[in-house]
Design an enzyme around this catalytic site. Structure first.
Site, PDB file in Angstrom:
ATOM      1  N   LYS A 129       0.741  -1.381  -0.079  1.00 18.02           N
ATOM      2  CA  LYS A 129       0.221  -0.108   0.140  1.00 18.02           C
ATOM      3  C   LYS A 129       1.031   1.155  -0.205  1.00 18.02           C
ATOM      4  O   LYS A 129       1.826   1.588   0.310  1.00 18.02           O
ATOM      5  CB  LYS A 129      -1.501   0.486   0.783  1.00 18.02           C
ATOM      6  CG  LYS A 129      -2.187  -0.713   0.719  1.00 18.02           C
ATOM      7  CD  LYS A 129      -3.786  -1.024   1.851  1.00 18.02           C
ATOM      8  CE  LYS A 129      -4.100  -1.849   1.368  1.00 18.02           C
ATOM      9  NZ  LYS A 129      -5.230  -1.781   2.430  1.00 18.02           N
ATOM     10  N   ARG A 157      -3.689  -9.423   5.243  1.00 20.82           N
ATOM     11  CA  ARG A 157      -4.194 -10.178   3.966  1.00 20.82           C
ATOM     12  C   ARG A 157      -3.080  -9.399   3.166  1.00 20.82           C
ATOM     13  O   ARG A 157      -2.411  -8.109   3.315  1.00 20.82           O
ATOM     14  CB  ARG A 157      -5.027  -8.771   3.437  1.00 20.82           C
ATOM     15  CG  ARG A 157      -5.676  -9.078   2.561  1.00 20.82           C
ATOM     16  CD  ARG A 157      -6.704  -8.078   1.872  1.00 20.82           C
ATOM     17  NE  ARG A 157      -7.270  -7.865   1.121  1.00 20.82           N
ATOM     18  CZ  ARG A 157      -7.163  -7.546  -0.482  1.00 20.82           C
ATOM     19  NH1 ARG A 157      -5.997  -6.590  -0.242  1.00 20.82           N
ATOM     20  NH2 ARG A 157      -7.525  -6.961  -1.753  1.00 20.82           N
TER      21      ARG A 157
HETATM   22  C1  YH5 Z   1      -7.674  -4.326   3.422  1.00 18.08           C
HETATM   23  O1  YH5 Z   1      -7.135  -3.753   3.705  1.00 18.08           O
HETATM   24  N1  YH5 Z   1      -7.249  -3.986   1.034  1.00 18.08           N
HETATM   25  S1  YH5 Z   1      -8.168  -3.651  -1.982  1.00 18.08           S
HETATM   26  C2  YH5 Z   1      -3.478  -0.194  -3.218  1.00 18.08           C
HETATM   27  C3  YH5 Z   1      -2.328  -0.278  -3.163  1.00 18.08           C
HETATM   28  C4  YH5 Z   1      -2.006  -1.630  -3.090  1.00 18.08           C
HETATM   29  C5  YH5 Z   1      -3.324  -2.286  -2.462  1.00 18.08           C
HETATM   30  C6  YH5 Z   1      -0.186  -0.025  -4.490  1.00 18.08           C
HETATM   31  N2  YH5 Z   1      -8.875  -5.180  -0.089  1.00 18.08           N
HETATM   32  C7  YH5 Z   1      -8.083  -4.188   2.243  1.00 18.08           C
HETATM   33  O2  YH5 Z   1      -4.953  -3.942  -1.364  1.00 18.08           O
HETATM   34  N3  YH5 Z   1     -10.333  -5.648   2.588  1.00 18.08           N
HETATM   35  C8  YH5 Z   1      -7.799  -4.351  -0.385  1.00 18.08           C
HETATM   36  O3  YH5 Z   1      -1.331   0.976  -3.614  1.00 18.08           O
HETATM   37  C9  YH5 Z   1      -9.600  -4.867   1.337  1.00 18.08           C
HETATM   38  N4  YH5 Z   1      -8.778  -4.946   4.321  1.00 18.08           N
HETATM   39  C10 YH5 Z   1      -9.443  -5.906   3.905  1.00 18.08           C
HETATM   40  N5  YH5 Z   1     -10.422  -6.726   4.072  1.00 18.08           N
HETATM   41  C11 YH5 Z   1      -6.521  -2.532  -1.941  1.00 18.08           C
HETATM   42  C12 YH5 Z   1      -5.021  -2.914  -1.933  1.00 18.08           C
HETATM   43  C13 YH5 Z   1      -4.312  -2.121  -2.387  1.00 18.08           C
HETATM   44  C14 YH5 Z   1      -4.614  -0.992  -2.779  1.00 18.08           C
END
Ligand code: YH5
Length: 295
Positions: free
Chosen positions: A240, A274
């Site tokens: 993230k 996750r």
């Molecule tokens: C979460 O924290 N996150 S989708 C932006 C990024 C990298 C990754 C490069 N679904 C979560 O993974 N569900 C997502 O920048 C989730 N908790 C739960 N329960 C976002 C993601 C991401 C977004």
């Protein structure tokens, strides 16, 4: 070691696919159904008005790898909620998610988590045999809490301020930890009142969902306060922007920083992590477990 005895017990999660032992933390692998991962003819699809076909074999072999690396849950969906994302029409969400859920359940011994806020998708996922609902809106959509209560699925209640398309527009909190914790308590109470067993509930501070870097690191620093609420805590930190802010690295270079953050989340009591990078995350869980005095 301090153990928190809590409303839901926090050590065993009841899912529609059976009990999941959380006395040792587990990894949830992310299976993205995005145009750049498992779609055939993505650019043609876009030209035809968003009618993509998922390459199920490719996605299945990715899921199989994550299982071999030690994932106990697979989260299907996932990217419709990235910052700036638009809402997906119901039929498109059903077409995208259900065949994947069915294929996973048919072929692999894993708890399938379905990333959705949509009541109809929850019901269809339950009928297909999926174990868990991962709802970034914490069952706030009309009918969602009743739909979830009508199943035996575990539910992850995540905090998000606003909606994905606007959530990063200067988020402000007076006390981010208190506000997120109060929200999660309220949503868990509402779930229980609607008939969801406390042992089915997971809570999640929602890193990056309507929070700036300072908010995100405050939430991570204070992880223990969320563990103290009494439900297993899920932490989604993988790649993230907060990791980018701390390391100056692009998403594909954020694994080491993500693992460092995961280690802190585990120290604060997180039970489900996750991640896009299952092997490394399971290694971190292994090191963390060796640091626990009571094992
Ligand atoms: C979460 O924290 N996150 S989708 C932006 C990024 C990298 C990754 C490069 N679904 C979560 O993974 N569900 C997502 O920048 C989730 N908790 C739960 N329960 C976002 C993601 C991401 C977004």
């Amino acid at each position: 070691m301090t153990t928190y005895l809590t409303p839901g017990g926090a050590e065993t999660l009841h899912t529609a696919q059976g009990s999941l032992d959380l006395s040792r933390p587990v990894c949830m692998g992310v299976l993205n159904l995005t145009p750049d991962s498992f779609y055939d003819g993505a650019s043609l699809g876009a030209a035809r008005g968003g009618k993509f076909t998922i390459n199920l074999d490719k996605a299945l072999s990715r899921a199989e790898s994550m299982l071999a690396e030690g994932a106990r849950l697979i989260d299907v969906g996932g990217e419709s909620t990235r910052p700036g994302a638009r809402e997906v029409p119901l039929q498109e969400e059903l077409d995208r998610v259900l065949p994947m859920v069915e294929a996973l359940l048919e072929r692999l011994d894993v708890i399938v988590s379905v990333d959705t806020s949509t009541p109809e998708v929850m019901q269809a996922a339950a009928a297909a045999g999926a174990g868990m609902i991962n709802d970034v809106r914490a069952l706030r959509r009309p009918g969602a809490i009743e739909a979830a209560a009508g199943t035996d699925m575990a539910v992850c209640l995540m905090h998000m301020r606003g909606e994905p398309d606007t959530m990063q527009e200067e988020p402000e909190y007076e006390d981010v930890v208190a506000e997120v914790a109060a929200f999660l308590r309220r949503r868990a109470d509402a779930a229980i009142e609607t008939g969801i067993d406390p042992q089915r509930i997971v809570i999640d501070p929602g890193f990056g969902f309507g929070k700036n870097t300072r908010h995100n690191f405050t939430l991570l620093r204070e992880m223990r306060q969320f563990a103290g609420i009494g439900y297993p805590v899920l932490a989604g930190l993988s790649r993230k922007s907060m990791i980018g802010a701390a390391t100056g690295r692009a998403p594909e270079q954020r694994l080491p920083g993500s693992i460092a953050a995961v280690m802190h989340a585990l120290h604060g009591g997180a039970r489900i992590v996750r991640s896009h990078d299952v092997a490394a995350t399971v290694d971190a869980i292994g090191v963390h477990s060796m640091l626990q005095e009571d094992r």
